[in-house]
Design a protein around this motif. Structure first.
Motif, PDB file in Angstrom:
ATOM      1  N   SER A 117       0.896  -1.255   0.064  1.00  0.00           N
ATOM      2  CA  SER A 117      -0.034  -0.061  -0.020  1.00  0.00           C
ATOM      3  C   SER A 117       0.932   1.349  -0.121  1.00  0.00           C
ATOM      4  CB  SER A 117      -0.873   0.064   1.124  1.00  0.00           C
ATOM      5  OG  SER A 117      -0.198   0.194   2.496  1.00  0.00           O
ATOM      6  N   SER A 118       0.152   2.458  -0.646  1.00  0.00           N
ATOM      7  CA  SER A 118       0.990   3.631  -0.604  1.00  0.00           C
ATOM      8  C   SER A 118       1.437   4.395   0.933  1.00  0.00           C
ATOM      9  CB  SER A 118       0.187   4.680  -1.671  1.00  0.00           C
ATOM     10  OG  SER A 118      -1.137   4.428  -0.981  1.00  0.00           O
ATOM     11  N   PHE A 119       0.310   3.917   1.776  1.00  0.00           N
ATOM     12  CA  PHE A 119       0.650   4.499   3.108  1.00  0.00           C
ATOM     13  C   PHE A 119       2.057   3.920   3.640  1.00  0.00           C
ATOM     14  CE2 PHE A 119       0.378   4.305   7.772  1.00  0.00           C
ATOM     15  CZ  PHE A 119      -0.163   5.420   8.026  1.00  0.00           C
ATOM     16  N   ALA A 120       2.388   2.585   3.169  1.00  0.00           N
ATOM     17  CA  ALA A 120       3.856   2.217   3.855  1.00  0.00           C
ATOM     18  C   ALA A 120       4.856   2.908   3.021  1.00  0.00           C
ATOM     19  CB  ALA A 120       4.100   0.829   3.477  1.00  0.00           C
ATOM     20  N   SER A 121       5.995   3.446   3.574  1.00  0.00           N
ATOM     21  CA  SER A 121       7.307   3.933   2.890  1.00  0.00           C
ATOM     22  C   SER A 121       8.359   3.738   3.987  1.00  0.00           C
ATOM     23  CB  SER A 121       6.687   5.490   2.563  1.00  0.00           C
ATOM     24  OG  SER A 121       6.665   6.160   3.850  1.00  0.00           O
ATOM     25  N   ALA A 122       9.414   4.180   3.436  1.00  0.00           N
ATOM     26  CA  ALA A 122      10.682   3.903   4.499  1.00  0.00           C
ATOM     27  C   ALA A 122      10.656   4.926   5.680  1.00  0.00           C
ATOM     28  CB  ALA A 122      11.851   4.501   3.595  1.00  0.00           C
ATOM     29  N   SER A 123      10.101   6.064   5.545  1.00  0.00           N
ATOM     30  CA  SER A 123       9.795   7.158   6.822  1.00  0.00           C
ATOM     31  C   SER A 123       8.518   6.563   7.395  1.00  0.00           C
ATOM     32  CB  SER A 123       9.612   8.342   6.229  1.00  0.00           C
ATOM     33  OG  SER A 123       8.535   8.565   5.314  1.00  0.00           O
ATOM     34  N   LEU A 500      -6.069   2.747  11.860  1.00  0.00           N
ATOM     35  CA  LEU A 500      -7.031   2.902  10.599  1.00  0.00           C
ATOM     36  C   LEU A 500      -6.788   3.187   9.442  1.00  0.00           C
ATOM     37  CD1 LEU A 500     -10.302   2.837  10.554  1.00  0.00           C
ATOM     38  CD2 LEU A 500     -10.281   5.047  11.550  1.00  0.00           C
ATOM     39  N   LEU A 501      -5.555   4.278   9.347  1.00  0.00           N
ATOM     40  CA  LEU A 501      -5.468   4.766   8.106  1.00  0.00           C
ATOM     41  C   LEU A 501      -4.620   3.758   7.362  1.00  0.00           C
ATOM     42  CD1 LEU A 501      -3.636   8.328   9.314  1.00  0.00           C
ATOM     43  CD2 LEU A 501      -5.867   7.853   8.125  1.00  0.00           C
ATOM     44  N   ALA A 502      -3.860   2.978   7.801  1.00  0.00           N
ATOM     45  CA  ALA A 502      -3.212   1.953   7.034  1.00  0.00           C
ATOM     46  C   ALA A 502      -4.234   0.805   6.394  1.00  0.00           C
ATOM     47  CB  ALA A 502      -2.244   1.091   8.040  1.00  0.00           C
ATOM     48  N   TYR A 503      -5.435   0.705   7.238  1.00  0.00           N
ATOM     49  CA  TYR A 503      -6.400  -0.183   6.595  1.00  0.00           C
ATOM     50  C   TYR A 503      -7.145   0.476   5.516  1.00  0.00           C
ATOM     51  CZ  TYR A 503     -10.619  -2.837   6.766  1.00  0.00           C
ATOM     52  OH  TYR A 503     -11.776  -3.644   6.351  1.00  0.00           O
ATOM     53  N   GLN A 504      -7.608   1.748   5.840  1.00  0.00           N
ATOM     54  CA  GLN A 504      -8.138   2.513   4.380  1.00  0.00           C
ATOM     55  C   GLN A 504      -7.226   2.625   3.388  1.00  0.00           C
ATOM     56  OE1 GLN A 504      -9.240   6.220   6.463  1.00  0.00           O
ATOM     57  NE2 GLN A 504     -10.955   5.377   7.593  1.00  0.00           N
ATOM     58  N   GLN A 510      -6.284  -1.642  -3.104  1.00  0.00           N
ATOM     59  CA  GLN A 510      -6.944  -2.872  -3.763  1.00  0.00           C
ATOM     60  C   GLN A 510      -7.954  -2.478  -4.741  1.00  0.00           C
ATOM     61  OE1 GLN A 510      -5.972  -6.064  -3.329  1.00  0.00           O
ATOM     62  NE2 GLN A 510      -4.403  -5.396  -1.754  1.00  0.00           N
ATOM     63  N   ARG A 511      -8.708  -1.295  -4.480  1.00  0.00           N
ATOM     64  CA  ARG A 511      -9.696  -0.774  -5.405  1.00  0.00           C
ATOM     65  C   ARG A 511      -8.674  -0.278  -6.770  1.00  0.00           C
ATOM     66  NH1 ARG A 511     -12.124   1.657  -0.818  1.00  0.00           N
ATOM     67  NH2 ARG A 511     -14.038   0.331  -0.043  1.00  0.00           N
ATOM     68  N   ARG A 512      -7.790   0.398  -6.581  1.00  0.00           N
ATOM     69  CA  ARG A 512      -6.760   0.942  -7.422  1.00  0.00           C
ATOM     70  C   ARG A 512      -6.304  -0.160  -8.403  1.00  0.00           C
ATOM     71  NH1 ARG A 512      -3.482   3.235  -4.870  1.00  0.00           N
ATOM     72  NH2 ARG A 512      -1.633   2.033  -5.339  1.00  0.00           N
ATOM     73  N   LEU A 513      -5.835  -1.112  -7.712  1.00  0.00           N
ATOM     74  CA  LEU A 513      -5.408  -2.414  -8.720  1.00  0.00           C
ATOM     75  C   LEU A 513      -6.415  -2.989  -9.435  1.00  0.00           C
ATOM     76  CD1 LEU A 513      -3.000  -3.893  -6.015  1.00  0.00           C
ATOM     77  CD2 LEU A 513      -2.330  -2.580  -7.910  1.00  0.00           C
ATOM     78  N   GLN A 514      -7.713  -3.097  -9.087  1.00  0.00           N
ATOM     79  CA  GLN A 514      -8.684  -3.823  -9.656  1.00  0.00           C
ATOM     80  C   GLN A 514      -9.219  -2.828 -10.760  1.00  0.00           C
ATOM     81  OE1 GLN A 514     -11.515  -4.789  -6.930  1.00  0.00           O
ATOM     82  NE2 GLN A 514     -10.475  -6.668  -6.025  1.00  0.00           N
ATOM     83  N   ASN A 515      -9.088  -1.447 -10.736  1.00  0.00           N
ATOM     84  CA  ASN A 515      -9.581  -0.453 -11.729  1.00  0.00           C
ATOM     85  C   ASN A 515      -8.763  -0.554 -12.746  1.00  0.00           C
ATOM     86  OD1 ASN A 515     -11.832   0.164 -10.251  1.00  0.00           O
ATOM     87  ND2 ASN A 515     -10.715   1.921  -9.002  1.00  0.00           N
ATOM     88  N   ASN A 718     -17.732  -3.980  16.001  1.00  0.00           N
ATOM     89  CA  ASN A 718     -18.044  -3.745  14.432  1.00  0.00           C
ATOM     90  C   ASN A 718     -17.067  -2.860  13.786  1.00  0.00           C
ATOM     91  OD1 ASN A 718     -20.542  -5.544  14.580  1.00  0.00           O
ATOM     92  ND2 ASN A 718     -21.538  -3.793  15.638  1.00  0.00           N
ATOM     93  N   GLY A 719     -16.850  -2.619  12.508  1.00  0.00           N
ATOM     94  CA  GLY A 719     -16.020  -1.822  11.837  1.00  0.00           C
ATOM     95  C   GLY A 719     -14.747  -2.402  11.630  1.00  0.00           C
ATOM     96  N   PRO A 720     -13.724  -1.542  11.079  1.00  0.00           N
ATOM     97  CA  PRO A 720     -12.360  -2.038  10.935  1.00  0.00           C
ATOM     98  C   PRO A 720     -11.833  -2.459  12.248  1.00  0.00           C
ATOM     99  CG  PRO A 720     -12.882  -0.035   9.743  1.00  0.00           C
ATOM    100  CD  PRO A 720     -14.092  -0.354  10.631  1.00  0.00           C
ATOM    101  N   SER A 721     -10.996  -3.421  12.340  1.00  0.00           N
ATOM    102  CA  SER A 721     -10.725  -4.282  13.575  1.00  0.00           C
ATOM    103  C   SER A 721      -9.202  -4.747  13.527  1.00  0.00           C
ATOM    104  CB  SER A 721     -11.605  -4.854  14.252  1.00  0.00           C
ATOM    105  OG  SER A 721     -12.067  -5.849  13.584  1.00  0.00           O
ATOM    106  N   LYS A 722      -8.604  -5.069  14.430  1.00  0.00           N
ATOM    107  CA  LYS A 722      -7.519  -6.109  14.418  1.00  0.00           C
ATOM    108  C   LYS A 722      -7.587  -7.012  15.450  1.00  0.00           C
ATOM    109  CE  LYS A 722      -4.712  -3.150  17.635  1.00  0.00           C
ATOM    110  NZ  LYS A 722      -3.739  -2.566  17.956  1.00  0.00           N
ATOM    111  N   VAL A 723      -6.803  -8.166  15.234  1.00  0.00           N
ATOM    112  CA  VAL A 723      -6.701  -9.284  16.226  1.00  0.00           C
ATOM    113  C   VAL A 723      -5.483  -9.221  17.317  1.00  0.00           C
ATOM    114  CG1 VAL A 723      -5.588 -10.768  14.553  1.00  0.00           C
ATOM    115  CG2 VAL A 723      -7.043 -11.613  16.624  1.00  0.00           C
ATOM    116  N   VAL A 724      -5.805  -9.317  18.432  1.00  0.00           N
ATOM    117  CA  VAL A 724      -4.876  -9.228  19.549  1.00  0.00           C
ATOM    118  C   VAL A 724      -4.815 -10.660  20.260  1.00  0.00           C
ATOM    119  CG1 VAL A 724      -4.145  -8.156  21.522  1.00  0.00           C
ATOM    120  CG2 VAL A 724      -5.101  -6.848  19.933  1.00  0.00           C
ATOM    121  N   THR A 725      -3.851 -11.181  20.446  1.00  0.00           N
ATOM    122  CA  THR A 725      -3.793 -12.467  20.988  1.00  0.00           C
ATOM    123  C   THR A 725      -3.231 -12.523  22.444  1.00  0.00           C
ATOM    124  OG1 THR A 725      -3.364 -13.522  18.961  1.00  0.00           O
ATOM    125  CG2 THR A 725      -2.789 -15.002  20.968  1.00  0.00           C
ATOM    126  N   ARG A 726      -4.025 -12.797  23.288  1.00  0.00           N
ATOM    127  CA  ARG A 726      -3.626 -12.954  24.825  1.00  0.00           C
ATOM    128  C   ARG A 726      -3.413 -14.384  25.217  1.00  0.00           C
ATOM    129  NH1 ARG A 726      -7.389 -13.824  28.992  1.00  0.00           N
ATOM    130  NH2 ARG A 726      -8.848 -13.589  27.587  1.00  0.00           N
TER     131      ARG A 726
END
Length: 993
Positions: A117-123, A500-504, A510-515, A718-726
């Motif tokens: 994703s474009s959100f990930a970069s060296a910085s 949340l920004l990384a998920y969005q 993914q939408r851009r790749l499909q388009n 509900n909504g965007p979420s992540k999994v945390v293992t305890r």
């Protein structure tokens, strides 16, 4: 041609099953979409150009990934899917239970996808430990996915419909047969040309309390022969799981007694018994057996029976729907279940008639009002628990109890939570109902809790406790000795901030790749059923068909519309063309001046009527009874369920503006309404909350749950979420026992049935490395002795592929097509043999000129014209010799008189058919002969003639033509010739002068 590729489960300790069958003509059949308890997305592959999908069992190992594939794989929902009705209904409740019980089923987004994703970069790097979750399918979506499956019945051949992007199936026929093991479990038989394929994974031929045995053996033939449809297939795909397991000496009765004795030894000391099981398949067998055991103990048991003071529970989040479906599918169960239901209905009818004639109520010895008899799945003593707070209060209470809980892997569901509470008490017991094999090195790092307990049970490091059974034999219960049990609990946490920004950004990527996918790609053309309907519109003109440029534009437009449906992105009016009147709301005008073809008239999409040999196809879900519907909050989930409420143009109630939030309308109001109704209705067991159960026990722990507003549903993020293992470490002091309730084939059944089936090719899947190797070695020996082929060919016919390894199991048969002359057809003399027509042919092969008009299709004149034009162009370029060869076809004609005389002298008679000794015995006894079986496979007639049947099917008759005085017969004909005559009457002579 037949190629087989196991995708999951081959020579692996993972129970997941998934296989790909490739047939001649590019036909691809996917059997099962299974998952294991780890829900790893990397194990699933997006297969392309599938023709049909077949499902075998309603277990996680066979359809656990079905909802994930429907939601995340393009085109998956457009592939025709076939299964039996119980697999559809119980599979729906299974996946709803899985997605509501563990967040891991929602699938973790891979680190590679996040890094792209474009959100990930060296910085701004992405945390490699971040485990973002995909959006899980809702209950309504899961119900809509299973509504797409075509239901089938047992023993009914069906010609499936291919997918829109699949080649023609060329007469493929599929037939479902009972596999035992689970309700609706299926052995699939596929017939495609010369290929006869039997797919039998996880079956059980032994009858159980609820389930009948697999449909291998023919009951009419005494149960010693395999049915004709499954006998001698060109390829048999069979599971090797259980090849190292020995069967119990006393069968099912010994197994049931062993389970009751093990439970009795624990509840007599006031302990808790946990039996982890699945949520939709084997739980029916366990629940039925324990419920009837409790009934029997309360009716016939002594006053000191520990079963009278112990409580029985079944904990699963969707078990109410599972049992409701089970009550409506009793015809799929064993015949004893149907007889029990008929007896209950007869008793209920007689009781009502007696009460109608007598005004006094019926009173039993205990001065209690007599109640009507309960049906097979109308529980009197088994209490259903569907909420976490119910389970917590039951576990916290004191007293003897037996708890059935999902899941059998102990990795998700209520069984994992119950294990944490009872692990530190030495009086408690965990009963494992299936073996988990020897885990290899690749799976030891991620083995489940149930597999860990199974390894402790086999090691027996801390000693064994011997408890006396009812039959005097000792019962083994293994001590855990205070070992540390590491329990990992996955929790869903809402995303915030950068997560949340990384998920969005991941979704946007993914939408851009499909388009960016080219519109001309064939896969894009097949992404939506709307594209197929638009390209098949009948409003196109002949001028449009003759213009390739306009055809290409229409295809690109259809592909763009399909891309719109998948990616939810906008399209311009120029791209949509005349379809803008349908695709964009508020658009009512379109300028048709200067337009051609379909752009000149209002768009119309004709819905294709699907039909088969019996007429138009109907939707079975439209004819469901009220108890069979899948309802959520009182709303029927068929046809998108709640989503239909707010559609434009749909009627609504007076005063309903249609602007209320769906969650609000379905949440607080309905929940409050249900709480008001719960005081007037009874629960699934037929008892009101807080009342006294029929076993005389009171459940104070469950009294106030109906009044607790928070007890209606557990907290769900509900909504965007992540999994945390305890991780939690628990000291285990409880005992471990094992009773085989898996209901699978064992070493004896595999070694006996496979030689009887006599497959030409055998493919072993779904088993560990050691189980597969052991079964392959035994099958090579037995198939060599039972086959007439050479030793080398028989040994090469057993395959043990790995995951992803393709096996060529094509049949070694060549077939030609010839035409029969009219004179030869008139001379045919057909013979009937067990419903089959047999005829012998002897003729002269020659060539005959064929007119092209003879094979033309009269229904498509336009196609005839195009084919003729192409034929003339090709014929003009070919030599006269080639044209002459093309215009002839092989034909079989009557033999000339000179050749017929020479052939008649060398022809030898040939008999076709299969003589069954049981049928021969009945025929001879009806004609006055004495016929008895002596030994194995030997029939003795009149004490003089012996008839034997070898393993290859050859009939041997031994004896003399004289009669013995001690065996008088009414028929003066010699016994030897009488037997020979009866044998010949059961065969068909298809050759000879």
């Amino acid at each position: 041609m037949f190629n087989f590729t196991p995708l999951l489960g081959a020579q692996s300790s993972s129970p997941a099953s998934q296989s790909l069958l490739e047939l001649d003509g590019g036909v691809k059949v996917l059997v099962d979409v299974g998952w294991d308890e780890h829900f790893a997305v990397s194990e699933l592959k997006a297969l392309e150009s599938l023709s049909i999908i077949l499902l075998t069992h309603a277990t996680p190992s066979h359809l656990g990934a079905f909802a994930h594939c429907c939601k995340n794989f393009p085109l998956f929902t457009q592939i025709p899917i076939y299964a039996t009705t119980p697999v559809i209904s119980l599979g729906r409740t299974l996946l709803q239970d899985i997605y509501s019980s563990t967040p891991l089923a929602s699938s973790v987004i891979s680190a590679e996808s996040l890094a792209d994703s474009s959100f990930a970069s060296a910085s701004n790097p992405i945390d490699p430990t971040l485990r973002l979750l995909l959006t899980p399918p809702t209950t309504e979506e899961i119900a809509s996915y299973f509504a797409l499956i075509h239901p089938l019945k047992y023993s009914q051949p069906h010609e499936p419909l291919p997918s829109a992007f699949s080649p023609p199936l060329n007469g493929l026929k599929i037939t479902a047969y009972n596999a035992g093991h689970t309700l609706g479990g299926t052995i699939w038989h596929l017939q495609h040309g010369m290929e006869s394929i039997v797919y039998a994974v996880d079956w059980n031929h032994v009858r159980e309390n609820v389930l009948s045995g697999a449909a291998w053996l023919d009951a009419s033939g005494g149960g010693a022969e395999v049915i004709e449809q499954l006998r001698k297939p060109t390829a048999l795909i069979c599971s090797s799981r259980g090849a190292e397991k020995d069967s119990l000496t006393a069968g099912r009765g010994r197994r049931d007694d062993l389970l009751l004795d093990t439970i009795r030894a624990t509840i007599a000391k006031g302990g808790t018994v946990l039996i982890p099981t699945d949520t939709s398949a084997r739980v029916l067998e366990l629940a039925y057996f324990l419920e009837h055991a409790w009934r029997k103990e309360h009716k016939d048991g002594s006053g000191e029976s520990p079963f009278k003071s112990a409580r029985l529970y079944l904990a699963s989040k969707n078990v109410g729907a599972t049992m409701r479906y089970a009550r409506s599918m009793l015809e799929w169960m064993d015949e004893n279940i149907v007889k029990e239901l008929e007896a209950v209905e007869a008793a209920t009818t007689s009781t009502k008639q007696h009460r109608r004639n007598d005004s006094k109520p019926m009173v039993n010895r205990d001065n209690k009002s007599a109640v009507s008899a309960a049906g097979p799945f109308d529980f009197k003593y088994l209490r259903l628990l569907e909420r976490k707070k119910q389970v917590d209060r039951i576990v916290a209470a004191k007293g003897a109890r037996v708890i059935l809980a999902s899941d059998s892997s102990l990795e998700w569901g209520f069984s994992k939570e119950i294990l944490q509470h009872i692990a530190n008490d030495t009086s408690n017991l965990v009963i494992l109902t299936e073996s988990y094999g020897n885990r290899d090195d690749t799976h030891k790092a991620k083995e489940s809790l149930a597999a860990l307990l199974w390894s402790w049970y086999q090691e027996r490091r801390d000693g064994v406790a011997l408890e006396p059974g009812a039959d005097g034999q000792n019962l083994e219960q293994v001590h855990t000795g205070g070992r540390e049990l590491q329990i990992h609990t996955a929790e869903r946490v809402a995303l915030q901030g950068k997560e949340l920004l990384a998920y969005q950004q991941h979704l946007a990527t993914q939408r851009r790749l499909q388009n960016q996918m080219p519109l001309g790609n064939s896969s894009s053309l097949e992404t939506s059923a709307d594209a197929v309907d638009e390209t098949s519109s009948t409003s196109s003109s002949s001028s449009e068909e003759s213009n390739p440029e306009r055809q290409g534009k229409a295809l690109n437009t259809s592909a763009a519309v399909a891309n719109l449906n998948r990616n939810k992105t906008g399209l311009t009016k120029e791209t949509l063309g005349i379809n803008v009147l349908l695709r964009q709301p508020g658009v009512y005008d379109y300028d048709v001046r200067g337009k051609k073809g379909r752009e000149q008239m209002f768009p119309f999409i004709s819905k294709r009527r699907r039909a088969d040999d019996f007429g138009d196809l109907i939707r079975p879900d439209e004819y469901l009874r009220a108890e069979e519907r899948d309802e959520v909050d009182g709303h029927d989930m068929r046809d998108d369920g709640l989503n239909r409420k707010g559609k434009l143009g749909q009627k609504r109630k007076w005063g309903d503006t249609g602007l209320q939030d769906t969650n609000t309308s379905n949440g607080t109001g309905l929940t409050h309404k249900r709480r008001q109704q719960r005081t007037h209705i009874t629960d699934t067991n037929g008892t009101t909350n807080g009342d006294v159960l029929e076993n005389g026990l009171h459940d104070p722990d469950l009294d106030d749950l109906s009044d607790d507003p928070d007890a209606e549903s557990d907290d769900v993020t509900n909504g965007p979420s992540k999994v945390v293992t305890r991780e939690q470490v628990v000291e285990a002091h409880l005992k471990i026992a094992y009773v085989d309730f898996a209901g699978l084939h064992d070493q004896r059944s595999l070694s006996m049935l496979i030689p009887l089936i006599q497959p030409r090719k055998l493919i072993l899947v779904s088993g560990s490395i050691s189980e597969t190797a052991m079964l392959a070695a035994k099958c090579r020996q037995k198939l060599v002795s039972a086959s007439s082929e050479s030793v080398e060919n028989s040994q090469n016919g057993v395959f043990t592929p790995l995951n992803g390894q393709m096996v060529d199991a094509s049949v070694d048969t060549n077939a030609w097509t010839v035409k029969l002359s009219n004179a030869l057809v008139k001379r045919l003399r057909w013979q009937n043999l067990r419903g089959l027509g047999i005829v012998t042919l002897m003729g002269h092969l020659g060539a005959m000129a064929v007119d092209d008009q003879e094979f033309a299709d009269n229904s498509s004149k336009k196609r005839q014209k195009l084919l003729k034009e192409e034929t003339h162009l090709h014929d003009a370029q070919k030599t006269p010799a080639e044209a002459k060869i093309q215009q002839t076809t092989p034909i079989l004609d009557v033999l000339p008189a000179s050749m017929a005389a020479a052939t008649r002298s060398v022809a030898q008679p040939l008999h076709v058919g299969d003589v069954r000794l049981a049928d021969l015995r009945k025929i001879l006894q009806s004609t006055g002969h004495t016929a008895d079986f002596r030994g194995e496979g030997t029939l003795l007639i009149d004490g003089l003639v012996a008839v034997r049947k070898t393993a290859t099917g050859r009939i041997e008759v031994e004896g003399g033509g004289l009669e013995l005085p001690e065996y008088p017969v009414r028929n003066p004909e010699s016994s030897f010739y009488a037997v020979k005559r009866r044998i010949y009457e059961g065969l068909a002579v298809i050759a000879g002068g």
